[in-house]
Design an enzyme around this catalytic site. Structure first.
Site, mmCIF file in Angstrom:
data_model
loop_
_atom_site.group_PDB
_atom_site.id
_atom_site.type_symbol
_atom_site.label_atom_id
_atom_site.label_comp_id
_atom_site.label_asym_id
_atom_site.label_seq_id
_atom_site.Cartn_x
_atom_site.Cartn_y
_atom_site.Cartn_z
ATOM 1 N N ILE A 3 5.198 -3.786 -17.532
ATOM 2 C CA ILE A 3 4.212 -2.764 -17.623
ATOM 3 C C ILE A 3 2.927 -3.265 -18.450
ATOM 4 O O ILE A 3 2.788 -3.896 -19.331
ATOM 5 C CB ILE A 3 4.987 -1.913 -18.860
ATOM 6 N N GLN A 28 -10.451 -23.746 -0.334
ATOM 7 C CA GLN A 28 -10.520 -24.885 0.644
ATOM 8 C C GLN A 28 -11.929 -25.456 1.167
ATOM 9 O O GLN A 28 -12.037 -26.487 1.136
ATOM 10 C CB GLN A 28 -9.825 -24.401 2.118
ATOM 11 N N GLY A 39 -12.997 -27.726 -1.399
ATOM 12 C CA GLY A 39 -12.434 -29.154 -1.364
ATOM 13 C C GLY A 39 -11.786 -29.143 -3.042
ATOM 14 O O GLY A 39 -11.411 -28.294 -3.629
ATOM 15 N N GLU A 55 1.582 -1.873 -7.707
ATOM 16 C CA GLU A 55 1.732 -0.818 -7.120
ATOM 17 C C GLU A 55 1.835 -0.579 -5.499
ATOM 18 O O GLU A 55 0.944 -0.138 -4.821
ATOM 19 C CB GLU A 55 0.107 -0.336 -7.532
ATOM 20 N N THR A 84 4.172 -3.265 -2.983
ATOM 21 C CA THR A 84 4.037 -4.548 -2.463
ATOM 22 C C THR A 84 3.514 -4.189 -1.119
ATOM 23 O O THR A 84 3.541 -3.179 -0.247
ATOM 24 C CB THR A 84 5.373 -5.132 -2.310
HETATM 25 C C1 LIG Z 1 1.355 -8.156 -13.244
HETATM 26 C C2 LIG Z 1 2.240 -6.751 -13.053
HETATM 27 C C3 LIG Z 1 1.760 -5.612 -13.667
HETATM 28 C C4 LIG Z 1 2.456 -4.269 -13.264
HETATM 29 N N1 LIG Z 1 2.293 -3.450 -14.008
HETATM 30 C C5 LIG Z 1 3.231 -2.226 -13.753
HETATM 31 C C6 LIG Z 1 2.820 -1.047 -14.710
HETATM 32 O O1 LIG Z 1 1.792 -0.924 -15.250
HETATM 33 N N2 LIG Z 1 3.728 -0.011 -14.476
HETATM 34 C C7 LIG Z 1 4.595 -0.225 -13.707
HETATM 35 O O2 LIG Z 1 5.623 0.704 -13.728
HETATM 36 N N3 LIG Z 1 5.018 -1.171 -12.991
HETATM 37 C C8 LIG Z 1 4.248 -2.343 -12.972
HETATM 38 N N4 LIG Z 1 4.413 -3.428 -12.141
HETATM 39 C C9 LIG Z 1 5.508 -3.377 -11.351
HETATM 40 C C10 LIG Z 1 5.353 -3.658 -9.893
HETATM 41 O O3 LIG Z 1 4.866 -2.209 -9.496
HETATM 42 C C11 LIG Z 1 6.657 -4.185 -9.146
HETATM 43 O O4 LIG Z 1 6.683 -5.372 -9.711
HETATM 44 C C12 LIG Z 1 6.612 -3.956 -7.719
HETATM 45 O O5 LIG Z 1 6.626 -2.506 -7.432
HETATM 46 C C13 LIG Z 1 7.695 -4.698 -7.092
HETATM 47 O O6 LIG Z 1 8.798 -4.203 -7.627
HETATM 48 P P1 LIG Z 1 9.927 -5.687 -8.118
HETATM 49 O O7 LIG Z 1 9.139 -6.484 -8.679
HETATM 50 O O8 LIG Z 1 10.972 -5.098 -8.458
HETATM 51 O O9 LIG Z 1 10.126 -6.322 -6.655
HETATM 52 P P2 LIG Z 1 11.555 -5.866 -5.622
HETATM 53 O O10 LIG Z 1 11.215 -4.238 -5.423
HETATM 54 O O11 LIG Z 1 12.602 -6.183 -6.154
HETATM 55 O O12 LIG Z 1 11.229 -6.411 -4.190
HETATM 56 C C14 LIG Z 1 11.350 -7.954 -4.068
HETATM 57 C C15 LIG Z 1 10.816 -8.040 -2.577
HETATM 58 O O13 LIG Z 1 11.615 -7.243 -1.659
HETATM 59 C C16 LIG Z 1 10.506 -6.470 -0.957
HETATM 60 N N5 LIG Z 1 11.390 -5.140 -0.685
HETATM 61 C C17 LIG Z 1 11.693 -4.497 -1.501
HETATM 62 N N6 LIG Z 1 12.266 -3.268 -0.679
HETATM 63 C C18 LIG Z 1 11.943 -3.454 0.358
HETATM 64 C C19 LIG Z 1 12.114 -2.502 1.638
HETATM 65 N N7 LIG Z 1 12.613 -1.466 1.613
HETATM 66 N N8 LIG Z 1 11.657 -3.132 2.710
HETATM 67 C C20 LIG Z 1 10.964 -4.353 2.844
HETATM 68 N N9 LIG Z 1 10.688 -5.051 1.767
HETATM 69 C C21 LIG Z 1 11.399 -4.950 0.515
HETATM 70 C C22 LIG Z 1 9.502 -6.469 -1.770
HETATM 71 O O14 LIG Z 1 8.028 -6.158 -1.019
HETATM 72 C C23 LIG Z 1 9.177 -7.700 -2.609
HETATM 73 O O15 LIG Z 1 8.699 -8.778 -1.785
HETATM 74 C C24 LIG Z 1 3.534 -4.609 -12.426
HETATM 75 C C25 LIG Z 1 4.058 -5.833 -11.839
HETATM 76 C C26 LIG Z 1 3.226 -6.858 -12.283
HETATM 77 C C27 LIG Z 1 3.630 -8.162 -11.583
#
Ligand SMILES: Cc1cc2nc3c(=O)[nH]c(=O)nc-3n(C[C@H](O)[C@H](O)[C@H](O)COP(=O)(O)OP(=O)(O)OC[C@H]3O[C@@H](n4cnc5c(N)ncnc54)[C@H](O)[C@@H]3O)c2cc1C
Length: 390
Positions: free
Chosen positions: A161, A337, A340, A364, A366
């Site tokens: 978060i 790159q 260097g 927000e 992936t």
């Molecule tokens: C620095 C940071 C700040 C953040 N801030 C907030 C915030 O303020 N509030 C909040 O609520 N959240 C926040 N997040 C959470 C962020 O939105 C999630 O990390 C993101 O939505 C991905 O969820 P996950 O990390 O559980 O990855 P997962 O959902 O577990 O995904 C893992 C991998 O699988 C892929 N994947 C998952 N489902 C599918 C699918 N159906 N098809 C194909 N590929 C898939 C994903 O693209 C990823 O490559 C933050 C994350 C970070 C790292």
């Protein structure tokens, strides 16, 4: 007729902000790099507050905030353009006077306690939907809120978060009707820190330090429901939707600044008797970067324009967010790159941008989730190819 020009007033606003960022924000960059090399926080919050106050005195406050709250209400397109300007610096500066879009849905009492103090910079919010078991799959959240007399009792864990370690209150999403879940069974609660939730910072590869939040029998008055009971999931999607044109706008500012660094460096760095700018290998990296930046720029402005027009912007915003996030990472990699070994050092900000911008492909929505959305919209006929100016 399609018109890509800015009005005189819009150009003036853009130029004023560009000058402000150059004169007031960029001079702080060396301090940020020095602090980070020493393992300290990037910048003292009081320094940022001073710059924000200076911007306010210059008339820049609440760039996308309705006028009834004292904001400039410049609209989504100008907001995107101004975020491109602020994105040119890696100093974590943003204009004051803005609040999470969903806080405008507060009732009058909630506005006094949450919206107005957030706009004034007196209180800090955070937005919590992600859980250890529900990231991309946000519909699968398990945090539970159960009604108990005049209160709700919340149990569960949120993770990643943004601002969670510093926030005074959280907009947290919890299941209130397990039978319906995301389809009419999730509620958004405004929960003050002193109501009992705990946070734990999560170290990351960038300056962006999110936190995990734990709710252990946190008791929240029913008056703290934001919007309607069971109608929280669309609010979460609305909050996330706004970021989908702001994030690529920020990426464009950073990428343009980095590309300029590469252009300048390529002209002065000599190798094998020539400036490296003479080599096609370098020229193509520069050219490809500009092509990608420009494409992200127009996709972002189009998405923002749809938002401003009150049109459905979801498809356009997914395209802009995907292209902006991927573009910024490719440009950062090429610029590193071109520099260097120097690009890999902490003397220059490139390695910092390289780490920082990596996040854009994850939060927000992936890259994969944006692709999924775009493909599904086409496959299900929610979006069509070949449309322009509809
Ligand atoms: C620095 C940071 C700040 C953040 N801030 C907030 C915030 O303020 N509030 C909040 O609520 N959240 C926040 N997040 C959470 C962020 O939105 C999630 O990390 C993101 O939505 C991905 O969820 P996950 O990390 O559980 O990855 P997962 O959902 O577990 O995904 C893992 C991998 O699988 C892929 N994947 C998952 N489902 C599918 C699918 N159906 N098809 C194909 N590929 C898939 C994903 O693209 C990823 O490559 C933050 C994350 C970070 C790292």
């Amino acid at each position: 007729m399609v018109d890509f020009s800015l009005s005189d007033e819009e150009r003036q606003i853009r130029d004023t902000v560009r000058t402000f960022i150059t004169r007031e924000v960029m001079p702080l960059e060396q301090e940020v790099l020095r602090n980070e090399r020493a393992g300290a926080p990037a910048i003292d919050p009081s320094v940022l507050r001073e710059v924000r106050d200076k911007a306010r005195r210059a008339g820049f406050w609440g760039i996308n905030t309705p006028e009834e709250y004292g904001g400039m209400n410049l609209g989504a397109v100008m907001t995107a353009i101004l975020v491109m300007e602020t994105g040119r610096s890696f100093v974590p500066f943003s204009f004051g006077g803005s609040a999470d879009n969903i806080l405008y849905g507060c009732d009058d009492e909630q506005k006094k306690r949450y919206l107005i103090p957030t706009l004034e910079g007196e209180r800090r919010s955070c937005f919590a939907i992600t859980e250890p078991g529900a990231g991309s799959d946000a519909r699968n959240i398990r945090t539970r809120a159960v009604r108990d007399g005049g209160d709700w009792v919340i149990n569960g864990e949120k993770t990643f978060i943004t601002g969670g370690a510093e926030a005074d209150f959280v907009m947290v999403f919890a299941v209130t009707d397990p039978g319906r879940g995301a389809d009419g069974g999730v509620t958004c609660f405004l929960v003050d820190r002193d109501m009992g939730w705990k946070s734990e910072p999560i170290p990351t590869m960038g300056q962006w330090g999110p936190a995990s939040l734990v709710f252990d029998d946190v008791r929240v008055p029913a008056a703290n429901v934001l919007g309607e009971v069971d109608q929280g999931f669309p609010l979460a999607m609305r909050w996330i939707g706004q970021g989908r044109y702001i994030i690529p706008a920020h990426a464009i500012g950073a990428a343009e600044r980095m590309l300029q660094m590469a252009v300048d460096y390529a002209k002065i760095r000599h190798s094998m008797g020539h400036p490296i700018a003479d080599y096609q290998a370098i020229q193509w990296q520069i050219a490809d970067s500009q092509v990608e930046i420009e494409s992200a720029k127009w996709l972002t402005l189009y998405a923002a324009w749809r938002v401003q027009q009150g049109r459905d912007a979801r498809h356009a915003s997914s395209i802009a967010k995907l292209q902006g996030a991927v573009m910024a990472n490719q440009v950062a990699d090429r610029v590193l790159q071109i520099h260097g070994g120097l690009g890999y050092t902490k003397e220059l900000p490139i390695e910092r941008w390289y780490r920082e911008l990596r996040l854009l492909r994850i939060f927000e929505g992936t890259d994969e989730i944006q692709r999924r959305t775009i493909a599904r919209n086409l496959l299900k006929g929610h979006a069509r190819l070949g449309g322009i100016g509809e």
